[in-house]
Write an enzyme that holds these catalytic residues in place. Structure first.
Site, PDB file in Angstrom:
ATOM      1  N   MET A   1     -25.492 129.928 -27.322  1.00  0.00           N
ATOM      2  CA  MET A   1     -24.594 129.341 -26.698  1.00  0.00           C
ATOM      3  C   MET A   1     -24.957 127.908 -26.139  1.00  0.00           C
ATOM      4  SD  MET A   1     -23.561 132.535 -24.003  1.00  0.00           S
ATOM      5  CE  MET A   1     -25.080 133.168 -23.639  1.00  0.00           C
TER       6      MET A   1
ATOM      7  N   CYS B   1     -18.477 128.802 -35.084  1.00  0.00           N
ATOM      8  CA  CYS B   1     -18.165 127.773 -33.765  1.00  0.00           C
ATOM      9  C   CYS B   1     -17.005 127.208 -34.257  1.00  0.00           C
ATOM     10  CB  CYS B   1     -19.292 126.941 -33.623  1.00  0.00           C
ATOM     11  SG  CYS B   1     -19.166 125.723 -32.096  1.00  0.00           S
TER      12      CYS B   1
ATOM     13  N   ASN C   1     -19.878 141.145 -31.643  1.00  0.00           N
ATOM     14  CA  ASN C   1     -19.957 140.028 -30.814  1.00  0.00           C
ATOM     15  C   ASN C   1     -18.441 139.861 -30.163  1.00  0.00           C
ATOM     16  OD1 ASN C   1     -19.890 136.458 -30.505  1.00  0.00           O
ATOM     17  ND2 ASN C   1     -20.895 138.046 -28.954  1.00  0.00           N
ATOM     18  N   GLY C   2     -18.410 139.436 -28.810  1.00  0.00           N
ATOM     19  CA  GLY C   2     -17.006 139.233 -28.431  1.00  0.00           C
ATOM     20  C   GLY C   2     -16.581 140.176 -27.101  1.00  0.00           C
TER      21      GLY C   2
END
Length: 336
Positions: free
Chosen positions: A21, A103, A214-215
């Site tokens: 991140m 990204c 992920n998420g």
């Protein structure tokens, strides 16, 4: 840094990982997280291959040996530069090199890397081949399920097939599309709907691949549910940063079956030697404590913990005692 000859089990560690991140998962954040979980796989912020090859690699790659197992995420689309960056990362002692194909920021798009690479799987394949030729470390990919008007049910399996044919065996899939036109990076983390079922379907379609999801994951219950449903790993992002105690304090016991159960208070005390060493080297307290603000969510005294650190850690004379003073707002209430 750690002994570069020591091998860490990133395959097992990836059962639970903390997402890369930007502006958040720097070396101070990772050290803090490692005190709560000995086993979870930690990722750096994304570092671009050109910055690493042409810039201050020692500064960009600095990390503490305690952070292992730790993976470096690279951004880029030039196979030669990515290969050079991978060699640098290998020499620096990282345990894995990950290519960012997820990204959605404008800066990333203009550099032809990140989520835009979902539209160029053959280029990604060329990149990972070059990276693998440059290292004996695992080379992995983090991607989306698609971008813009792509049909994820077609694009995702095609992407996985082409890139795995180039030798990549581990993927982390953010179960959202990225809308490169019309949504900001922040909006791309929330607005596109999650499609967990599609990622789970990839588990059946590619049984030989190691797939993490992920998420939107915000609890260890959800982590375990995905593992029980056959996925190999779960990557947690913002929840691990904003509420690290909920995700990481019980992770070793619940997710890895280890007899390791640290406490939030104990984690603060364990940070003190690290903080003192950072300050002795000319660092500032708030560079570390900004990552610690969410350690006591919902607990009496948590608001004062955050307030005391936010107001006092940036001061020139702030020391580790500032952190211990903030902790008193939590422990004194608990003792009453």
């Amino acid at each position: 840094m750690a002994d570069k000859d020591k091998k860490y089990n990133v395959l097992n560690a990836s059962r639970l990982s903390v997402a890369p991140m930007m502006d958040w998962t720097d070396r101070h954040c990772r050290y803090f997280h490692r005190l709560m979980s000995r086993d979870a796989l930690l990722y750096t912020e994304m570092v671009t291959a050109p910055a690493l090859v042409h810039g201050d690699a020692a500064r960009l790659l600095a990390f503490d040996a305690a952070e292992h197992p730790v993976a470096l995420q690279l951004g880029g689309s030039d196979p030669s530069l990515l290969a050079q960056a991978t060699r640098i990362a290998t020499e620096a002692g990282y345990d894995e090199v990950n290519l960012n194909c997820g990204c959605p920021s404008d800066r990333v798009q203009s550099g032809r890397f990140g989520a835009i690479l979902m539209t160029e799987p053959d280029l990604v394949a060329a990149c990972v081949r070059a990276m693998q030729d440059a290292t004996d470390l695992p080379v992995t990919v983090k991607c989306r399920i698609g971008v813009d008007d792509q049909d994820p049910t077609t694009v995702l399996p095609d992407f996985l097939q082409r890139v795995s044919d180039a030798g990549v065996a581990r993927f982390t899939i953010h179960a959202r599309k990225a809308w490169l036109q019309g949504l900001s990076p922040k909006e791309n983390r929330d607005i596109p709907p999650l499609d967990y079922d599609l990622v789970l379907a990839m588990r059946d379609r590619f049984p030989d691949l190691h797939l993490s999801i992920n998420g939107g994951v915000n609890s260890l219950d959800t982590v375990q549910d995905f593992l029980d449903r056959g996925l190999d790993g779960v990557m947690v992002g913002r929840a691990a940063y904003h509420d690290p105690a909920t995700i990481l304090l019980d992770a070793d016991a619940r997710t890895f079956g280890r007899d390791h159960a640290p406490t939030a208070e104990g984690t603060v005390h364990a940070m003190i030697p690290y903080i003192d060493a950072h300050l002795a080297q000319g660092g500032r307290l708030h560079q570390i404590t900004r990552h610690m603000l969410g350690l006591f969510p919902g607990r009496p005294g948590a608001r004062m913990w955050r307030r005391h650190l936010s107001e006092n850690a940036p001061k020139d004379d702030a020391t580790s005692q500032t952190v211990l003073d903030a902790l008193q707002f939590v422990t004194q209430v608990a003792a009453q």
